[in-house]
Design a protein around this motif. Structure first.
Motif, PDB file in Angstrom:
ATOM      1  N   ILE A 169     -15.278  -0.664  -7.324  1.00 35.67           N
ATOM      2  CA  ILE A 169     -13.840  -0.506  -7.525  1.00 35.67           C
ATOM      3  C   ILE A 169     -13.285   0.000  -6.198  1.00 35.67           C
ATOM      4  CG2 ILE A 169     -12.056   0.724  -8.803  1.00 35.67           C
ATOM      5  CD1 ILE A 169     -14.235   1.176 -10.993  1.00 35.67           C
ATOM      6  N   ILE A 170     -12.278  -0.671  -5.668  1.00 32.86           N
ATOM      7  CA  ILE A 170     -11.689  -0.282  -4.392  1.00 32.86           C
ATOM      8  C   ILE A 170     -10.434   0.535  -4.688  1.00 32.86           C
ATOM      9  CG2 ILE A 170     -10.771  -1.072  -2.190  1.00 32.86           C
ATOM     10  CD1 ILE A 170     -12.360  -3.713  -2.769  1.00 32.86           C
ATOM     11  N   PHE A 171     -10.452   1.796  -4.256  1.00 31.85           N
ATOM     12  CA  PHE A 171      -9.390   2.745  -4.567  1.00 31.85           C
ATOM     13  C   PHE A 171      -8.613   3.069  -3.296  1.00 31.85           C
ATOM     14  CE2 PHE A 171      -7.863   7.121  -5.401  1.00 31.85           C
ATOM     15  CZ  PHE A 171      -7.178   6.892  -6.582  1.00 31.85           C
ATOM     16  N   LEU A 172      -7.293   3.020  -3.391  1.00 33.34           N
ATOM     17  CA  LEU A 172      -6.416   3.329  -2.260  1.00 33.34           C
ATOM     18  C   LEU A 172      -6.041   4.802  -2.338  1.00 33.34           C
ATOM     19  CD1 LEU A 172      -4.686   2.188   0.103  1.00 33.34           C
ATOM     20  CD2 LEU A 172      -2.869   1.887  -1.555  1.00 33.34           C
ATOM     21  N   LYS A 173      -6.624   5.601  -1.461  1.00 35.33           N
ATOM     22  CA  LYS A 173      -6.394   7.038  -1.491  1.00 35.33           C
ATOM     23  C   LYS A 173      -5.434   7.440  -0.387  1.00 35.33           C
ATOM     24  CE  LYS A 173      -8.629  11.478  -1.439  1.00 35.33           C
ATOM     25  NZ  LYS A 173      -9.841  12.241  -1.361  1.00 35.33           N
ATOM     26  N   ARG A 174      -4.523   8.316  -0.726  1.00 26.33           N
ATOM     27  CA  ARG A 174      -3.596   8.844   0.266  1.00 26.33           C
ATOM     28  C   ARG A 174      -4.353   9.765   1.206  1.00 26.33           C
ATOM     29  NH1 ARG A 174       2.219  11.682  -0.739  1.00 26.33           N
ATOM     30  NH2 ARG A 174       2.664  11.998   1.447  1.00 26.33           N
ATOM     31  N   LYS A 175      -4.119   9.575   2.478  1.00 23.01           N
ATOM     32  CA  LYS A 175      -4.809  10.381   3.482  1.00 23.01           C
ATOM     33  C   LYS A 175      -3.765  11.105   4.316  1.00 23.01           C
ATOM     34  CE  LYS A 175      -8.471  10.050   6.851  1.00 23.01           C
ATOM     35  NZ  LYS A 175      -9.367   9.149   7.570  1.00 23.01           N
ATOM     36  N   TYR A 200       0.806  -1.218   0.000  1.00 19.43           N
ATOM     37  CA  TYR A 200       0.000   0.000   0.000  1.00 19.43           C
ATOM     38  C   TYR A 200       0.840   1.271   0.000  1.00 19.43           C
ATOM     39  CZ  TYR A 200      -4.483  -2.365   0.794  1.00 19.43           C
ATOM     40  OH  TYR A 200      -5.618  -3.110   0.674  1.00 19.43           O
ATOM     41  N   SER A 201       1.924   1.291   0.743  1.00 17.10           N
ATOM     42  CA  SER A 201       2.720   2.522   0.832  1.00 17.10           C
ATOM     43  C   SER A 201       3.396   2.885  -0.486  1.00 17.10           C
ATOM     44  CB  SER A 201       3.765   2.391   1.936  1.00 17.10           C
ATOM     45  OG  SER A 201       4.649   1.329   1.640  1.00 17.10           O
ATOM     46  N   HIS A 202       3.568   1.922  -1.385  1.00 15.38           N
ATOM     47  CA  HIS A 202       4.208   2.180  -2.683  1.00 15.38           C
ATOM     48  C   HIS A 202       3.206   2.496  -3.792  1.00 15.38           C
ATOM     49  CE1 HIS A 202       7.949   0.805  -0.966  1.00 15.38           C
ATOM     50  NE2 HIS A 202       7.360  -0.307  -0.577  1.00 15.38           N
ATOM     51  N   HIS A 203       1.925   2.253  -3.551  1.00 20.05           N
ATOM     52  CA  HIS A 203       0.915   2.415  -4.599  1.00 20.05           C
ATOM     53  C   HIS A 203      -0.231   3.319  -4.155  1.00 20.05           C
ATOM     54  CE1 HIS A 203       2.502  -0.664  -7.335  1.00 20.05           C
ATOM     55  NE2 HIS A 203       2.851  -1.314  -6.237  1.00 20.05           N
ATOM     56  N   LEU A 204       0.078   4.427  -3.519  1.00 18.78           N
ATOM     57  CA  LEU A 204      -0.973   5.346  -3.090  1.00 18.78           C
ATOM     58  C   LEU A 204      -1.646   5.984  -4.296  1.00 18.78           C
ATOM     59  CD1 LEU A 204       0.873   6.986  -0.101  1.00 18.78           C
ATOM     60  CD2 LEU A 204      -0.945   5.291   0.004  1.00 18.78           C
ATOM     61  N   ASN A 205      -2.918   6.283  -4.174  1.00 19.10           N
ATOM     62  CA  ASN A 205      -3.749   6.874  -5.235  1.00 19.10           C
ATOM     63  C   ASN A 205      -3.839   5.977  -6.460  1.00 19.10           C
ATOM     64  OD1 ASN A 205      -4.361   9.163  -3.705  1.00 19.10           O
ATOM     65  ND2 ASN A 205      -2.500  10.189  -4.392  1.00 19.10           N
TER      66      ASN A 205
END
Length: 169
Positions: free
Chosen positions: A33-39, A18-23
């Motif tokens: 669709i599950i989106f990994l958003k930087r917070k 997760y830390s390498h593929h934000l946004n």
């Protein structure tokens, strides 16, 4: 009205990545669709947001080669070829006892050719009806590892008639 049960399709990003593929898109179900958003300003640093797959206009799948890896591979192979040429040209003028570590040159040559020929990755673009683009791209070395996951995304997109094949880059 018929309600369909949401089923898991694939995971594109594992939790330890997760830390390498934000946004980027991290997974896909039959309904979202599950989106990994930087917070910002949070302890975790990210959050998972679900977008409805019904709001997706099209899914474009690309097979591409990252330009910087190909260029660096070509430069490395060119450098090794130049060194071999210089050794061939000035072989007679080398001092006795000079050591040339040919194995290291061989490893560098192998790495360069691998960068040139093996640098492929997937890129999936989810175009939403509101104009937003959700993107996922695999790492350059994960082409064959992620092939099955991309196939599952393509299969789901074809079943919903939103699949578009991007040209290979």
């Amino acid at each position: 009205m018929e309600s369909t049960k949401e089923e898991f399709v694939t995971t594109l990003i594992l939790p330890d990545e997760y830390s390498h593929h934000l946004n980027e898109v991290s997974g896909l179900t039959t309904e979202s669709i599950i989106f990994l958003k930087r917070k910002f300003f949070s302890r975790v640093g990210h959050e998972l947001i679900k977008y409805s797959l019904n709001d997706c206009q099209s899914i474009i799948v690309h097979d591409e080669r990252p330009l910087h890896r190909v260029v660096f591979g070509f430069l490395l192979v060119s450098l090794i070829a130049f060194i071999f040429y210089c050794i061939y040209l000035y072989w007679a003028s080398l001092e006795p006892g000079t050591k040339i570590y040919i194995g290291l040159f061989g490893l560098a040559l192998f790495a360069g050719f691998r960068w040139i020929l093996g640098a492929r990755r997937h890129r999936i673009i989810f175009l939403m009806k509101n104009g937003k683009k959700l993107i996922w791209k695999s790492s350059a070395g994960d082409f064959q590892v992620k092939e099955k996951n991309v196939g599952l995304v393509s299969k789901l997109a074809m079943s919903r008639n939103i699949y578009k094949s991007g040209k290979s880059i």
